[in-house]
Scaffold this motif. Structure first.
Motif: not given
Length: 388
Positions: A291-306
């Motif tokens: 969920e931490v990794a997912r939030q970085f993606e959803a919040l716009g810090f990085c792209d999907l899967g990153e």
């Protein structure tokens, strides 16, 4: 509400009780203790409160949840506003801001927590609500998140080790926090996480947050009033929420929920006039490593899967470029059920005020705090900053 109107709202008091694996008090007592601490921190009395958002845990009072009005009776003060829609964390903070900005209240107390409710079983009671398709079928909250994580791994197999690194990093952040449940436990490695006792695929015990006991509270008022109180005010810069459906009823579908929070984040950053790169500290709702990794993606810090690669690249420990869950988070500091979302705001405020001692991130001016996540099928985010 515009960004300018939000910035007229300040958090002036923070109260966090000692966090315990098992407390010697009940939920009402720890929530009341947290409220007292927050009011004392603000230099206010209970009679200064004219708005309350606080689930009533009993004993006594109403049998209707959340029951914030029972707190008015307990405190012995009439109030002009109660927030019962979701009286914790970011939703309660946004509701309180709206009440203050529209003149329904001037000073709002938000408090909550849990104690004496975990029992001795292998599954904490609040992780297995009596909802349709949950308790009757033996499901529990981690399984909802597990469904989402499994589907993500099918697309991005390398994310498993990256998630383990995230879990180890946050747990190690908590291991040197004397106030954390996991103080002195560690250091952990990714291998420790991967080899820990399996709970629900793909999570091991060290991938998942704690189930602990304690209370947390904040006090919210106007910026004008805040300037006359004890601490440099911490103001709201932007906030956003997304609600897909009722939590923990129907299982979450990866295609629907992996990006949940993206709209809330766009709203919050837009109100604040900021971008993800402007955030100094992130108090993410770390119910599990994925969920931490997912939030970085959803919040716009990085792209999907990153998300996992992003965390490794920038560094999410206290010495990294984006310190995350600086008290040890739900993984190592504490997860107190209904009060856990408020813990995230409390830590953000204390960091911005420079009061965190050994866990202080120096120079932090912009903080992000979040709540809920993909398995819960709702999400909320707030951006906070030091008042000018």
């Amino acid at each position: 509400m515009t960004a300018q109107s939000l910035s007229d709202i300040a958090i002036v008091g923070v109260g966090v009780t000692p966090q315990r694996k098992r407390a010697d008090k009940n939920s009402l007592q720890v929530a009341l203790d947290a409220a007292k601490l927050a009011l004392a921190d603000a230099g206010l009395r209970h009679t200064d409160v004219d708005g309350i958002a606080a689930r009533w845990p009993g004993p006594g009072g109403t049998v209707l949840a959340p029951g914030s009005a029972d707190w008015a009776g307990l405190l012995g003060v009439p109030v002009g506003w109660i927030g019962d829609s979701y009286p914790q964390g970011v939703p309660a903070l946004v509701d309180a801001a709206g009440a203050i900005l529209t003149g329904q209240a001037t000073t709002v107390l938000i408090t909550g927590g849990q104690a004496g409710v975990l029992g001795r079983g292998r599954v904490a009671a609040y992780t297995q609500p009596g909802n349709e398709f949950v308790e009757p079928f033996g499901a529990f909250t981690a399984a909802h998140f597990g469904l989402v994580a499994q589907r993500h791994l099918a697309r991005f197999p390398a994310a498993r080790e990256g998630a383990a690194v995230i879990a180890a990093t946050i747990r190690n952040t908590g291991s040197d926090n004397p106030d954390a449940i996991m103080y002195g436990r560690g250091p952990f490695t990714a291998e420790d996480v991967l080899n820990a006792e399996p709970v629900v695929d793909p999570f091991t015990l060290l991938d998942l947050c704690l189930a602990s006991e304690g209370g947390a509270a904040i006090v919210v008022t106007t910026l004008d009033r805040a300037r006359d109180l004890r601490h440099r005010p911490v103001v709201l810069l932007g906030a956003g929420m997304e609600w897909m459906r009722q939590q923990y009823v129907d299982p979450a579908r990866y295609e629907e929920v992996w990006s949940i929070g993206s709209q809330a984040a766009a709203k919050a950053f837009g109100q604040a006039g900021l971008r993800p790169g402007d955030v100094d500290i992130a108090q993410l709702y770390d119910v599990n490593s994925f969920e931490v990794a997912r939030q970085f993606e959803a919040l716009g810090f990085c792209d999907l899967g990153e998300g996992a690669d992003f965390a490794a690249a920038v560094g999410i420990g206290r010495e990294g470029k984006l310190p995350t869950c600086t008290d040890g988070g739900l993984l190592a500091f504490s997860h107190i059920g209904w009060g856990a979302p408020t813990l995230k705001i409390a830590e953000a405020v204390q960091q911005l005020r420079g009061e965190c001692g050994v866990r202080q991130v120096h120079g932090a001016e912009i903080a992000l705090a979040t709540g809920a996540g993909s398995g819960a099928q709702y999400y909320n985010v707030v951006l906070l900053g030091r008042a000018a």
